[in-house]
Write a protein that holds these residues in place. Structure first.
Motif, PDB file in Angstrom:
ATOM      1  N   SER A  68       0.054  -0.482  -5.632  1.00 25.13           N
ATOM      2  CA  SER A  68      -0.796   0.527  -6.253  1.00 25.13           C
ATOM      3  C   SER A  68      -0.580   0.517  -7.768  1.00 25.13           C
ATOM      4  O   SER A  68       0.337  -0.121  -8.281  1.00 25.13           O
ATOM      5  CB  SER A  68      -0.469   1.908  -5.685  1.00 25.13           C
ATOM      6  N   ALA A  69      -1.421   1.251  -8.463  1.00 24.96           N
ATOM      7  CA  ALA A  69      -1.299   1.330  -9.923  1.00 24.96           C
ATOM      8  C   ALA A  69       0.017   2.009 -10.321  1.00 24.96           C
ATOM      9  O   ALA A  69       0.656   1.612 -11.294  1.00 24.96           O
ATOM     10  CB  ALA A  69      -2.478   2.084 -10.506  1.00 24.96           C
ATOM     11  N   ALA A  70       0.429   3.024  -9.556  1.00 25.96           N
ATOM     12  CA  ALA A  70       1.693   3.694  -9.860  1.00 25.96           C
ATOM     13  C   ALA A  70       2.873   2.754  -9.622  1.00 25.96           C
ATOM     14  O   ALA A  70       3.859   2.781 -10.374  1.00 25.96           O
ATOM     15  CB  ALA A  70       1.843   4.949  -8.996  1.00 25.96           C
ATOM     16  N   GLY A  71       2.777   1.920  -8.593  1.00 23.88           N
ATOM     17  CA  GLY A  71       3.839   0.950  -8.332  1.00 23.88           C
ATOM     18  C   GLY A  71       3.955  -0.073  -9.444  1.00 23.88           C
ATOM     19  O   GLY A  71       5.056  -0.438  -9.865  1.00 23.88           O
TER      20      GLY A  71
ATOM     21  N   LEU B 230       7.156  -2.379  -6.726  1.00 30.34           N
ATOM     22  CA  LEU B 230       5.997  -3.241  -6.537  1.00 30.34           C
ATOM     23  C   LEU B 230       5.448  -3.155  -5.116  1.00 30.34           C
ATOM     24  O   LEU B 230       4.301  -3.525  -4.871  1.00 30.34           O
ATOM     25  CB  LEU B 230       6.348  -4.695  -6.867  1.00 30.34           C
ATOM     26  N   SER B 231       6.241  -2.668  -4.183  1.00 27.87           N
ATOM     27  CA  SER B 231       5.760  -2.542  -2.811  1.00 27.87           C
ATOM     28  C   SER B 231       5.177  -1.157  -2.524  1.00 27.87           C
ATOM     29  O   SER B 231       4.715  -0.901  -1.420  1.00 27.87           O
ATOM     30  CB  SER B 231       6.884  -2.845  -1.821  1.00 27.87           C
TER      31      SER B 231
END
Length: 88
Positions: free
Chosen positions: A49-52, A36-37
């Motif tokens: 970010s979207a990947a996170g 999430l970070s």
């Protein structure tokens, strides 16, 4: 000799399940929190970010599925006898 092979066979299965549920699930959960970070500016509370977010959702889904499957495995006899629900 059969006793030794049976014992070793059972031992690796117990160790594998212990690692998965004892240390594996909390590690996957921590990896989800860490993801999430990803993409946020260091030292700020920016959005991930979207990947996170995708990585976090995948990690949390694995943990939730494992917990749900474990609970259902423990309750399978009760569900089968009380409600005629055969889960596994």
């Amino acid at each position: 000799m059969d006793l030794l092979t049976d014992t070793v066979n059972s031992l690796w299965q117990v160790v594998l399940v212990g690692l998965l549920f004892g240390a594996g699930l909390p590690a996957i959960f921590a990896l989800g929190l860490k993801s999430l970070s990803v993409g946020a500016e260091p030292g700020t509370d920016g959005p991930p970010s979207a990947a996170g977010k995708l990585g976090a959702v995948a990690c949390f889904a694995v943990v939730l599925i494992a917990i749900t499957a474990g609970i259902l495995m423990l309750m399978q006899d009760f569900l089968a006898s009380s409600f005629s629900i055969h889960v596994f």
